[in-house]
Motif scaffolding. Structure first.
Motif, PDB file in Angstrom:
ATOM      1  N   ILE A 140      79.760  31.268  30.352  1.00 13.91           N
ATOM      2  CA  ILE A 140      79.010  31.496  31.594  1.00 13.91           C
ATOM      3  C   ILE A 140      78.175  32.767  31.480  1.00 13.91           C
ATOM      4  CG2 ILE A 140      79.237  32.055  34.044  1.00 13.91           C
ATOM      5  CD1 ILE A 140      81.662  30.227  34.145  1.00 13.91           C
ATOM      6  N   GLY A 141      78.775  33.813  30.915  1.00 13.15           N
ATOM      7  CA  GLY A 141      78.035  35.062  30.737  1.00 13.15           C
ATOM      8  C   GLY A 141      76.829  34.900  29.833  1.00 13.15           C
ATOM      9  N   LEU A 142      76.991  34.143  28.741  1.00 11.88           N
ATOM     10  CA  LEU A 142      75.874  33.928  27.824  1.00 11.88           C
ATOM     11  C   LEU A 142      74.773  33.093  28.468  1.00 11.88           C
ATOM     12  CD1 LEU A 142      77.767  33.280  24.464  1.00 11.88           C
ATOM     13  CD2 LEU A 142      76.340  35.250  25.032  1.00 11.88           C
ATOM     14  N   ILE A 143      75.160  32.096  29.240  1.00 14.70           N
ATOM     15  CA  ILE A 143      74.157  31.258  29.907  1.00 14.70           C
ATOM     16  C   ILE A 143      73.372  32.077  30.929  1.00 14.70           C
ATOM     17  CG2 ILE A 143      73.890  29.330  31.522  1.00 14.70           C
ATOM     18  CD1 ILE A 143      76.148  27.917  30.010  1.00 14.70           C
ATOM     19  N   ILE A 144      74.077  32.906  31.688  1.00 15.05           N
ATOM     20  CA  ILE A 144      73.389  33.773  32.655  1.00 15.05           C
ATOM     21  C   ILE A 144      72.464  34.747  31.926  1.00 15.05           C
ATOM     22  CG2 ILE A 144      73.724  35.588  34.376  1.00 15.05           C
ATOM     23  CD1 ILE A 144      76.306  34.183  35.195  1.00 15.05           C
ATOM     24  N   LEU A 145      72.948  35.295  30.812  1.00 11.05           N
ATOM     25  CA  LEU A 145      72.127  36.226  30.033  1.00 11.05           C
ATOM     26  C   LEU A 145      70.865  35.544  29.514  1.00 11.05           C
ATOM     27  CD1 LEU A 145      71.703  38.950  28.615  1.00 11.05           C
ATOM     28  CD2 LEU A 145      73.098  38.086  26.722  1.00 11.05           C
ATOM     29  N   LEU A 146      71.004  34.326  29.000  1.00  9.39           N
ATOM     30  CA  LEU A 146      69.837  33.594  28.501  1.00  9.39           C
ATOM     31  C   LEU A 146      68.843  33.317  29.623  1.00  9.39           C
ATOM     32  CD1 LEU A 146      71.479  30.991  26.076  1.00  9.39           C
ATOM     33  CD2 LEU A 146      70.182  33.034  25.458  1.00  9.39           C
TER      34      LEU A 146
ATOM     35  N   LEU B 136      67.029  36.529  30.289  1.00  2.34           N
ATOM     36  CA  LEU B 136      66.058  36.809  29.227  1.00  2.34           C
ATOM     37  C   LEU B 136      64.841  35.894  29.336  1.00  2.34           C
ATOM     38  CD1 LEU B 136      68.418  37.299  26.136  1.00  2.34           C
ATOM     39  CD2 LEU B 136      67.332  39.055  27.545  1.00  2.34           C
ATOM     40  N   ALA B 137      65.072  34.629  29.665  1.00  2.00           N
ATOM     41  CA  ALA B 137      63.953  33.690  29.786  1.00  2.00           C
ATOM     42  C   ALA B 137      63.030  34.063  30.942  1.00  2.00           C
ATOM     43  CB  ALA B 137      64.482  32.272  29.972  1.00  2.00           C
ATOM     44  N   LEU B 138      63.599  34.676  31.967  1.00  2.00           N
ATOM     45  CA  LEU B 138      62.798  35.061  33.135  1.00  2.00           C
ATOM     46  C   LEU B 138      62.231  36.474  33.026  1.00  2.00           C
ATOM     47  CD1 LEU B 138      64.997  33.527  35.990  1.00  2.00           C
ATOM     48  CD2 LEU B 138      62.930  32.579  34.948  1.00  2.00           C
ATOM     49  N   GLY B 139      62.472  37.121  31.887  1.00  2.00           N
ATOM     50  CA  GLY B 139      61.887  38.441  31.669  1.00  2.00           C
ATOM     51  C   GLY B 139      62.728  39.598  32.154  1.00  2.00           C
ATOM     52  N   GLY B 140      64.022  39.393  32.298  1.00  2.58           N
ATOM     53  CA  GLY B 140      64.883  40.466  32.783  1.00  2.58           C
ATOM     54  C   GLY B 140      65.515  41.299  31.694  1.00  2.58           C
ATOM     55  N   GLY B 141      65.141  41.069  30.426  1.00  2.44           N
ATOM     56  CA  GLY B 141      65.706  41.826  29.320  1.00  2.44           C
ATOM     57  C   GLY B 141      65.062  43.187  29.162  1.00  2.44           C
ATOM     58  N   PRO B 142      65.516  43.957  28.177  1.00  2.00           N
ATOM     59  CA  PRO B 142      64.950  45.299  27.955  1.00  2.00           C
ATOM     60  C   PRO B 142      63.455  45.285  27.660  1.00  2.00           C
ATOM     61  CG  PRO B 142      67.025  45.051  26.775  1.00  2.00           C
ATOM     62  CD  PRO B 142      66.670  43.698  27.299  1.00  2.00           C
ATOM     63  N   THR B 143      62.973  44.216  27.032  1.00  2.00           N
ATOM     64  CA  THR B 143      61.542  44.148  26.709  1.00  2.00           C
ATOM     65  C   THR B 143      60.699  43.672  27.890  1.00  2.00           C
ATOM     66  OG1 THR B 143      61.791  41.876  25.887  1.00  2.00           O
ATOM     67  CG2 THR B 143      62.067  43.665  24.290  1.00  2.00           C
TER      68      THR B 143
ATOM     69  N   ILE C 132      69.859  37.558  21.622  1.00  3.43           N
ATOM     70  CA  ILE C 132      70.199  38.927  22.035  1.00  3.43           C
ATOM     71  C   ILE C 132      69.480  39.945  21.158  1.00  3.43           C
ATOM     72  CG2 ILE C 132      72.099  40.589  22.140  1.00  3.43           C
ATOM     73  CD1 ILE C 132      73.906  38.192  22.912  1.00  3.43           C
ATOM     74  N   LYS C 133      69.427  39.685  19.849  1.00  6.46           N
ATOM     75  CA  LYS C 133      68.731  40.600  18.945  1.00  6.46           C
ATOM     76  C   LYS C 133      67.234  40.634  19.237  1.00  6.46           C
ATOM     77  CE  LYS C 133      71.852  40.583  14.961  1.00  6.46           C
ATOM     78  NZ  LYS C 133      71.991  40.262  13.512  1.00  6.46           N
ATOM     79  N   ASN C 134      66.664  39.474  19.498  1.00  8.10           N
ATOM     80  CA  ASN C 134      65.230  39.431  19.804  1.00  8.10           C
ATOM     81  C   ASN C 134      64.908  40.170  21.098  1.00  8.10           C
ATOM     82  OD1 ASN C 134      64.779  37.917  17.507  1.00  8.10           O
ATOM     83  ND2 ASN C 134      64.727  35.956  18.580  1.00  8.10           N
ATOM     84  N   ALA C 135      65.892  40.230  21.992  1.00  7.01           N
ATOM     85  CA  ALA C 135      65.698  40.958  23.253  1.00  7.01           C
ATOM     86  C   ALA C 135      66.018  42.442  23.107  1.00  7.01           C
ATOM     87  CB  ALA C 135      66.570  40.352  24.344  1.00  7.01           C
ATOM     88  N   HIS C 136      66.426  42.856  21.888  1.00  5.59           N
ATOM     89  CA  HIS C 136      66.730  44.262  21.585  1.00  5.59           C
ATOM     90  C   HIS C 136      67.882  44.799  22.440  1.00  5.59           C
ATOM     91  CE1 HIS C 136      63.147  44.381  19.087  1.00  5.59           C
ATOM     92  NE2 HIS C 136      62.436  43.917  20.098  1.00  5.59           N
ATOM     93  N   ILE C 137      68.923  43.981  22.558  1.00  5.96           N
ATOM     94  CA  ILE C 137      70.151  44.420  23.228  1.00  5.96           C
ATOM     95  C   ILE C 137      71.144  44.809  22.142  1.00  5.96           C
ATOM     96  CG2 ILE C 137      72.009  43.777  24.795  1.00  5.96           C
ATOM     97  CD1 ILE C 137      70.171  41.706  26.012  1.00  5.96           C
TER      98      ILE C 137
END
Length: 291
Positions: A120-126, A129-136, A254-259
Motif C-alpha cells: 500500500i505504501g509503495l502504491i501510494i508513493l508511485l 510520484l506520478a502526480l509530481g509530488g516527489g523531490p524533483t 524511487i531512484k529516478n525520483a532521487h529519494i
C-alpha cells in the motif's frame, strides 16, 4: 505488462470463483486432487496431486535462494557464503510449520500485514510520484506511455533477438504473460485451507471476494502505476540483475525520483516477502502430501 496482468488476473479470478463454488458445496481436505478424484477421475487426481506437490517442493528452495541473494545486498557472498543464510531460513520455516497451524497462521498474519502495508505504501508513493509530488516535482502522468511507448516490440539482448512490428508486440505480450503467470502463483493457496476453516460455507465466499480486490489493487493497480513511473527503456531496468532490491521496478522509480535511503527498507521488505512465500510453499507441500 498492464494488459497481460489484467487478462491473467481475470482468468485467475474466474478459476478461483469456480473453485470457491465447488469447495463451498463440499469442502475436502484433499485439495485440488480430491476434487478431481471426486468429479473427474482418480487418474487425473493422482497426476494433479503429484504435479502440484513437485511444484511446491521446488518453490521453497527457489525462495530461499532468492532470500540469500537479497541478504547479499548487505553482506555479499565474498564475506558470507549464501548457503549459510539458506540453512538459517530453512530451519526457521521448518520450525514454523512443525509448531502447528495456529502458530503458522499467527506468523503468516504478521508477515502478511507487513506485506500489505508495504505494498500500500509503495502504491501510494508511485501515485504521488506520478502526480509530481516527489523531490524533483516532475509530473510524470502518462508521459512514458507516449515515449518510449506503452506497447513496445520484443527484444532480448542476452540472445541478440529483436522482433519488430505487430509480431514483436504480440511476442512481447506473450512473454510478459508468462512472467505474470508466475507472479500469480499462490493465488490458489486459499483453496488448500478451505477444509481447515471453522465455517467453510461462510468463509469461502468471503475469501474469494477478497481475492478479487487483492488482484485489482495489488497486481493491476501497482503495474499500472509502475508503467507511469518507470519507462520500459530505463537503463536500470534493462541492466537489472534480479539478485537484489536494486532490480525492482519500485526501487528504480524511487531512484529516478532521487529519494535516498529507501533501498534498504525495500530490500528488508523483499526479504520478508521471500520468507513468507517460502513458509507458505512449505505449508502447501505438506498439505498436498497429506491429501
Amino acid at each position: 505488462v498492464f494488459i497481460s496482468y489484467s487478462m491473467l488476473g481475470f482468468v485467475v479470478y474466474m478459476v478461483l470463483s469456480a473453485l470457491g463454488e465447488v469447495a463451498t458445496f463440499i469442502p475436502l481436505a484433499d485439495g485440488f486432487a480430491g476434487y478431481m478424484n471426486r468429479y473427474v477421475d482418480e487418474a487425473l487426481g493422482f497426476a494433479c496431486g503429484w504435479v502440484y506437490l513437485m511444484k511446491y517442493l521446488f518453490l521453497p528452495a527457489n525462495q530461499l535462494v532468492a532470500g540469500s541473494l537479497v541478504i547479499g545486498f548487505w553482506l555479499p557472498s565474498s564475506k558470507v557464503n549464501p548457503g549459510v543464510w539458506i540453512a538459517v531460513m530453512l530451519v526457521i520455516i521448518v520450525a514454523i510449520n512443525i509448531l502447528g497451524v495456529r502458530f503458522f497462521g499467527e506468523i503468516e498474519f504478521w508477515l502478511s500485514s507487513v506485506k500489505v502495508v508495504t505494498c500500500i505504501g509503495l502504491i501510494i508513493l508511485l501515485l504521488v510520484l506520478a502526480l509530481g509530488g516527489g523531490p524533483t516535482h516532475d509530473r510524470l502522468g502518462f508521459r512514458y506511455w507516449k515515449n518510449p511507448g506503452a506497447f513496445n516490440y520484443y527484444t532480448n539482448d542476452s540472445r541478440n533477438i529483436t522482433i519488430e512490428g505487430p509480431t514483436g508486440r504480440f511476442v512481447s505480450f506473450v512473454s510478459v504473460l508468462v512472467l505474470a503467470t508466475f507472479a500469480y502463483t499462490g493465488s490458489e493457496l486459499v483453496g488448500i485451507t478451505f477444509a481447515e476453516c471453522a465455517r467453510p460455507r461462510q468463509a469461502i465466499p468471503k475469501a474469494i471476494r477478497l481475492t478479487f480486490y487483492r488482484i485489482l489493487f495489488f497486481y493491476i493497480c501497482s503495474v499500472l502505476l509502475l508503467g507511469m513511473c518507470v519507462p520500459s527503456n530505463d537503463p536500470l531496468l534493462l541492466g537489472a540483475s534480479g539478485s537484489t532490491a536494486s532490480a525492482s521496478p519500485f526501487v528504480i522509480a524511487i531512484k529516478n525520483a532521487h529519494i535516498n535511503g529507501l533501498d534498504h527498507v525495500i530490500n528488508g521488505a523483499i526479504l520478508i516477502f521471500v520468507m513468507s512465500a517460502a513458509n507458505s510453499d512449505l505449508y502447501i507441500a505438506s498439505r498436498t502430501i497429506y491429501g
